[in-house]
Scaffold this motif. Structure first.
Motif, PDB file in Angstrom:
ATOM      1  N   ASP A  72      13.318  33.348  58.160  1.00  0.00           N
ATOM      2  CA  ASP A  72      12.017  34.313  57.947  1.00  0.00           C
ATOM      3  C   ASP A  72      11.677  34.815  59.342  1.00  0.00           C
ATOM      4  O   ASP A  72      11.457  36.038  59.039  1.00  0.00           O
ATOM      5  N   VAL A  73      12.054  34.358  60.556  1.00  0.00           N
ATOM      6  CA  VAL A  73      11.342  35.073  61.560  1.00  0.00           C
ATOM      7  C   VAL A  73      12.398  36.265  61.705  1.00  0.00           C
ATOM      8  O   VAL A  73      11.810  37.346  62.169  1.00  0.00           O
ATOM      9  N   ALA A  74      13.741  36.019  61.853  1.00  0.00           N
ATOM     10  CA  ALA A  74      14.506  37.091  61.734  1.00  0.00           C
ATOM     11  C   ALA A  74      14.199  38.259  60.982  1.00  0.00           C
ATOM     12  O   ALA A  74      14.408  39.640  61.177  1.00  0.00           O
ATOM     13  N   SER A  75      14.171  37.947  59.665  1.00  0.00           N
ATOM     14  CA  SER A  75      13.947  39.083  58.583  1.00  0.00           C
ATOM     15  C   SER A  75      12.668  39.933  58.799  1.00  0.00           C
ATOM     16  O   SER A  75      12.533  41.132  58.549  1.00  0.00           O
ATOM     17  N   ALA A  76      11.748  39.186  59.398  1.00  0.00           N
ATOM     18  CA  ALA A  76      10.394  39.869  59.702  1.00  0.00           C
ATOM     19  C   ALA A  76      10.339  40.567  60.927  1.00  0.00           C
ATOM     20  O   ALA A  76       9.907  41.630  61.021  1.00  0.00           O
TER      21      ALA A  76
END
Length: 280
Positions: free
Chosen positions: A236-240
């Motif tokens: 989630d962090v990397a995608s955002a």
């Protein structure tokens, strides 16, 4: 006090701490950290003796990634020190028996999860960096005017004199140079992250590609790193967060937009090979 006996291990350790190792190169630089991008503190001559207080992993020099911290408080590549082995002869910097409190790299946040994380990147990660850095056989300015060569090697001296390969580079020598450069960025990445963060080799490689592109300082102060350290879902962090890093020289670059998308794709590709906090 009369000493009647001493163990072989203690004697060997004492010898290592007080006996000098000989420098086997001409004009060998001792730097503020374990990599050629760090500042030169002093220069040793062939035949000089140095005492090592600890050793650490750093930039690979002539196939050897070890660096030793000397009595002058600076780091010299193990390749140029006659220790008789390419393995540790003293304790690891920052570990028990070594130079306590010194990670061997500048800019450490103190959050490192240990020394077992992977320095080398998997093939998919190397291919991603090569694709987006592009092959440059001789030193040339990049899109924002910085002199680079090979696959994104930022020149540290006039004409990239620190590069040991002749110009123009072949693609194979450029890849070798890239593999020499990336451990610096994976090392600083490992020092930013808490040991509670778990990353597989695709996630690790994608983040190293990002750090290679934006620099250790920018990455360390990023929301991406703080969110990972706070325990949020890595995917989630990397995608955002990765897609936010699309600016160079104050403007959006299509190449950076595509690179961030490729890094997210690699990051979210499942893998059973762990790279952080321990290399498995």
């Amino acid at each position: 006090m009369k000493i009647t006996a001493i163990s072989a291990i203690a004697l060997a350790t004492l010898s290592q701490l007080v006996s000098g190792y000989t420098i086997n190169g001409d004009s060998v630089n001792c730097r503020s950290g374990p990599g050629t991008s760090n500042g030169v503190v002093r220069t040793y001559s062939r035949g000089d003796d140095v005492t090592l207080s600890c050793q650490t992993e750093g930039e690979t020099v002539k196939g050897d990634s070890l660096w030793g911290k000397t009595q002058d408080g600076c780091y010299v590549a193990d390749y140029y020190v006659q220790t008789g082995t390419s393995s540790y002869v003293v304790g690891k910097c920052g570990a028990s028996g070594g130079d306590s409190g010194d990670s061997g790299n500048s800019g450490s946040s103190g959050n490192t999860g240990g020394s077992g994380f992977c320095k080398a990147l998997n093939a998919a990660s190397i291919s991603l960096i090569k694709e987006f850095e592009g092959f440059v056989p001789s030193p040339s300015p990049d899109p924002i005017g910085l002199p680079t060569v090979g696959y994104g090697h930022l020149c540290q001296s006039k004409g990239c004199g620190e590069v040991s390969y002749g110009f123009p580079l072949s693609e194979s020598s450029a890849e070798a140079l890239l593999k020499n450069d990336t451990p610096k960025y994976s090392t600083c990445l490992g020092e930013m992250l808490k040991g509670s963060v778990t990353l597989n080799d695709n996630q690790w490689g994608a983040l190293t590609s990002w750090v290679f592109n934006v620099g250790c300082g920018n990455a360390k102060s990023s929301t991406l790193v703080s969110r990972l350290n706070a325990g949020e879902s890595p995917n989630d962090v990397a995608s955002a967060e990765l897609p936010q890093w699309r600016l160079a020289g104050g403007r959006v670059f299509d190449g950076l937009v595509r690179r961030r998308a490729a890094e997210v794709k690699l990051f979210t590709t499942p893998s059973s090979s762990q790279a952080f906090p321990s290399c498995q």
